[in-house]
Structure formats: C-alpha cells, structure tokens
Scaffold this motif. Structure first.
Motif, mmCIF file in Angstrom:
data_model
loop_
_atom_site.group_PDB
_atom_site.id
_atom_site.type_symbol
_atom_site.label_atom_id
_atom_site.label_comp_id
_atom_site.label_asym_id
_atom_site.label_seq_id
_atom_site.Cartn_x
_atom_site.Cartn_y
_atom_site.Cartn_z
ATOM 1 N N SER A 190 22.752 11.331 28.637
ATOM 2 C CA SER A 190 22.646 12.266 29.758
ATOM 3 C C SER A 190 24.000 12.750 30.259
ATOM 4 N N GLU A 191 24.993 11.858 30.296
ATOM 5 C CA GLU A 191 26.294 12.223 30.858
ATOM 6 C C GLU A 191 27.269 12.761 29.822
ATOM 7 N N TYR A 192 27.116 12.312 28.564
ATOM 8 C CA TYR A 192 28.090 12.692 27.542
ATOM 9 C C TYR A 192 27.466 13.460 26.381
ATOM 10 N N GLY A 193 26.148 13.576 26.372
ATOM 11 C CA GLY A 193 25.473 14.318 25.314
ATOM 12 C C GLY A 193 25.565 13.679 23.948
ATOM 13 N N LEU A 194 25.642 12.338 23.883
ATOM 14 C CA LEU A 194 25.828 11.647 22.612
ATOM 15 C C LEU A 194 24.517 11.059 22.094
ATOM 16 N N GLU A 195 24.007 11.653 21.047
ATOM 17 C CA GLU A 195 22.892 11.071 20.306
ATOM 18 C C GLU A 195 23.450 10.086 19.279
ATOM 19 N N PRO A 196 22.707 9.058 18.883
ATOM 20 C CA PRO A 196 23.242 8.065 17.944
ATOM 21 C C PRO A 196 23.513 8.667 16.566
ATOM 22 N N GLY A 197 24.382 7.967 15.811
ATOM 23 C CA GLY A 197 24.631 8.371 14.432
ATOM 24 C C GLY A 197 25.939 9.106 14.205
ATOM 25 N N TYR A 198 26.851 9.094 15.161
ATOM 26 C CA TYR A 198 28.112 9.820 15.049
ATOM 27 C C TYR A 198 29.180 8.946 14.371
ATOM 28 N N VAL A 199 30.199 9.622 13.870
ATOM 29 C CA VAL A 199 31.413 8.954 13.390
ATOM 30 C C VAL A 199 32.328 8.788 14.594
ATOM 31 N N LEU A 200 32.809 7.569 14.824
ATOM 32 C CA LEU A 200 33.535 7.244 16.057
ATOM 33 C C LEU A 200 34.990 6.905 15.768
ATOM 34 N N HIS A 201 35.864 7.379 16.652
ATOM 35 C CA HIS A 201 37.245 6.886 16.692
ATOM 36 C C HIS A 201 37.569 6.514 18.128
ATOM 37 N N VAL A 202 38.226 5.365 18.315
ATOM 38 C CA VAL A 202 38.623 4.897 19.643
ATOM 39 C C VAL A 202 40.120 4.634 19.637
ATOM 40 N N GLY A 203 40.834 5.275 20.555
ATOM 41 C CA GLY A 203 42.272 5.054 20.661
ATOM 42 C C GLY A 203 42.966 6.233 21.299
ATOM 43 N N ALA A 204 44.025 5.950 22.025
ATOM 44 C CA ALA A 204 44.826 7.015 22.627
ATOM 45 C C ALA A 204 45.325 7.947 21.532
ATOM 46 N N GLN A 205 45.298 9.237 21.802
ATOM 47 C CA GLN A 205 45.612 10.210 20.751
ATOM 48 C C GLN A 205 47.101 10.528 20.731
ATOM 49 N N ARG A 206 47.781 9.766 19.885
ATOM 50 C CA ARG A 206 49.208 9.910 19.653
ATOM 51 C C ARG A 206 49.438 10.120 18.161
ATOM 52 N N PRO A 207 50.621 10.590 17.764
ATOM 53 C CA PRO A 207 50.827 10.960 16.357
ATOM 54 C C PRO A 207 50.512 9.862 15.349
ATOM 55 N N HIS A 208 50.858 8.598 15.664
ATOM 56 C CA HIS A 208 50.629 7.539 14.679
ATOM 57 C C HIS A 208 49.146 7.247 14.479
ATOM 58 N N LYS A 209 48.305 7.720 15.396
ATOM 59 C CA LYS A 209 46.863 7.502 15.246
ATOM 60 C C LYS A 209 46.265 8.387 14.152
ATOM 61 N N ASN A 210 46.964 9.493 13.810
ATOM 62 C CA ASN A 210 46.570 10.287 12.648
ATOM 63 C C ASN A 210 45.158 10.856 12.773
ATOM 64 N N VAL A 211 44.740 11.201 13.998
ATOM 65 C CA VAL A 211 43.352 11.584 14.251
ATOM 66 C C VAL A 211 42.987 12.917 13.594
ATOM 67 N N ALA A 212 43.961 13.818 13.449
ATOM 68 C CA ALA A 212 43.654 15.137 12.880
ATOM 69 C C ALA A 212 43.067 15.034 11.480
#
Length: 378
Positions: A190-212
């Motif tokens: 309801s608050e975040y619009g997240l249905e189950p089954g997603y690919v998840l990443h957790v972590g502050a988004q800094r260059p070494h995290k390589n999120v792109a």
C-alpha cells in the motif's frame, strides 16, 4: 576482573548505515556479560529513525553518556582523555576508526571496516577527502589496536598500512532472523507499491556499490522488476538515474531511499533474489540478511563476498551486466537451484551470530585492559 568498556556510540545515527547497525548489535550482545560494564558515549545529532538510545540505556550493565563531539572532530584529540578518566573506562572501542584519537591514556580498539577509499580514488568524495582519510587511518593504525570485520579487510589493512591484524581481532558481523509478517507485507504494497517477486538490492548508493550494472542487467530480463533500497550520497554523482533513462526501464525500477526497520525482513522475504554487485566491501551484511530471510543471493565474485557468502550464493563478475542478466534469468527460472540456495543460505548464515562477535570483542578488551593494568602496576 570487571572491565569497563567504553563504546563510541556517536555513530548510532541514520548517517552511518552499516557502522551504526554493527555498533547497535554489538552493544546489545555485550550487555549483561559477566565481568563487563559498558559506557556508550553518544553524540548530539538528531534522533535516529533506527536506534532507540533510551532502550539502550535500559540494558543491563549499560550506561549512556552524551558527549558534545561529532564522530569526526579535531577537538577529540584532547577531549577524550578526561572523558574516559571521569567515566572510569578501562579500554575504549571505536566502531568507526576515524572517531579514534591518540593519547587516550588507556588502550583502544579501532574497528577498520574496509579499505574502500584506498582501493580506487573514485570511491572517495574528493581527492582531498581521500588523502585526509588515509593520513588519519595511518595515524590510528599506529596508535590503537586494529580490529576488522573480515579476513579480506585484514589483508587490505596490511596491504595499505603495513599493520598486521591479529586473527583474534577479526570480528565478523552477526545476523539475526528478521521479522516477516502479513501487516508488513500489506504496508509494502500500500505504501510502496511493491508486489512480491522483485530483484532486490540493499545498500547506500555510492560508486563502489556498482548499482548501475543492475539497471543495465534488468533491461535484458523481460518483466523483471528491480528494487533499490538505500539513500543516495550527495557527495557523489548519481549513476543510477542516467542508467535508468539510458536503458528505458523507469517503469521497472523502484528507488526507495529509506525503508523502516520493521519492514526490512518482509522486504527481503518477498524478493525473488538479492543482487549484490559491489566492487569492494568490508563485509556485506545484506548477503546474510537475505539468507536468513530465505532469499537466494547473487553476489559479486570478489574475495570478501566469497568469504561472507561461502558456497551458499551464486557469484558473478562484478562489472559484466550480461553475466548479471544471465544469472538473474537462471535463478528466476530454476526452482531447484533456488531451493538449493535457500537451504544452503539459511544453514550458512546460522554460523554468524552477534553473540560470537561480541565474545571476540570482549575477549580482546579483557586482554588489552589486563596488559595495561599489569604494566601500570610495575
């Protein structure tokens, strides 16, 4: 012998993501240990959304003492000594090594979590910050007992600073079973619009995290959704937004700067998998948090994540988006592989406890305090 251990709790704020979490869990695990009294020095920063210092003050054998010093403050060069003398602290623990100060008048343990800024100049907010960081770390390495959170970090400390970390001072993180409940699931929807089954990443988004690289990879996995949890660091350019636009996946990528602690377990549990593409880490706690939540893990093939994840994760070349896309596709389609990783991950993560981490830290403090008192008595 009762030892009074001082803990630099100025990192118990929302600014210090992993370090704050480690500090909080170590204090909880050490509280009530026979022969141990804790003095937690907290800062004057705004209230944390994650840590309740009032509850911490109610733990057995814990005293909370506010101090008018930021976590990195030149005044601590002369302020800590009288503070520790007044609180009758025998040995001081700095969970963030840059908070440490020389000339304390008693032994100190400084926890160096990683050598991320040393690994690549681009991982520092600026050349000036990177230079100052290395100077300060070198000073701490010469004036305190160094502990680390992984063998990989211990090797990096020796590589960059010539300081060998004793094996007994490698104090790995622990992980607790995270709460997953229907109410949290409803809130995520309801608050975040997240249905189950997603690919998840957790972590502050800094260059070494390589999120792109995950954004590029998700573009090659039809219908897959990517959820990125963690605040951006304004000191660095945003690499994620341009990647989302470049690969045309705005409708399949959700960015959540902050998720309340009470939703974290359900966030992991409802994910199809955790993707953790960091180029370098000190430990990589989200890998274990996913495992205890029975969520399979794909991680970068780098030494520290191999150390933390063992044989219970899939490993991918960190910079190869095509390899990430292939691994994600494979894991989403192969139920047997998923079930095997879930079972292996749960068993593997059970070996990482905050109680064990706290016991190692207490043992180090007892040893240092005993040596110091014996030398002082001569």
């Amino acid at each position: 012998m009762t030892v009074r251990i001082g803990i630099d709790g100025r990192v118990l704020t929302d600014r210090y993501h992993g370090i704050g979490r480690v500090t909080h869990e170590l204090v909880r695990a050490m509280a009530g240990t026979p022969g141990v009294e804790l003095v937690v020095f907290t800062g004057e920063q705004s209230a944390s959304r994650r840590f309740d210092l009032n509850l911490m003050a109610m733990l057995p054998g814990v005293e909370v003492v506010p101090v008018a010093l930021n976590a990195v403050d030149v005044r601590q060069l002369w302020r800590w000594r009288p503070l520790l003398r007044g609180a009758m602290v025998d040995v001081m623990v700095f969970p963030y090594h840059l908070g440490a100060a020389p000339l304390l008048g008693r032994p100190a343990v400084a926890l160096v979590h990683d050598c991320i800024l040393e690994t690549d100049p681009r991982f520092a907010p600026s050349p000036q910050v990177g230079f100052a960081y290395r100077i300060m770390t070198a000073l701490v390495a010469r004036t305190a007992t160094i502990a680390t959170v992984s063998r990989a970090s211990a090797r990096e400390v020796e590589r960059f600073y010539g300081r060998r970390v004793h094996p007994d001072h490698v104090i790995g993180n622990g992980v607790d079973r995270l709460r997953d409940d229907p109410a949290a699931a409803r809130r995520l929807e309801s608050e975040y619009g997240l249905e189950p089954g997603y690919v998840l990443h957790v972590g502050a988004q800094r260059p070494h995290k390589n999120v792109a690289v995950l954004v590029e990879a998700i573009a090659e996995v039809p219908d897959a959704r990517l959820v990125l949890v963690g605040s951006a660091d304004e000191r660095f350019p945003d690499e994620v937004a341009p990647a989302i636009e470049r690969y045309g996946v705005a409708d399949r990528v959700t960015r959540l700067p902050f998720v309340p602690e009470e939703l974290l377990g359900t966030l992991y549990a409802r994910a199809a998998l955790l993707a953790y593409p960091s180029l370098v880490e000190g430990f990589g706690l989200p890998v274990l948090e996913a495992m205890v939540s029975r969520t399979p893990v794909i991680a970068s093939d780098v030494p520290v994540l191999r150390e933390v994840g063992g044989s219970a994760a899939l490993y991918v070349a960190p910079r190869c988006a095509r390899a990430w896309a292939a691994a994600i596709t494979r894991l989403l389609a192969d139920d047997d592989l998923r079930d095997g990783l879930v079972a292996a991950g749960a068993a593997h993560a059970s070996h990482f406890t905050w109680g064990a981490a706290a016991a190692r830290l207490v043992s180090a403090c007892h040893s240092l305090a005993g040596t110091y008192l014996a030398e002082a008595a001569r």
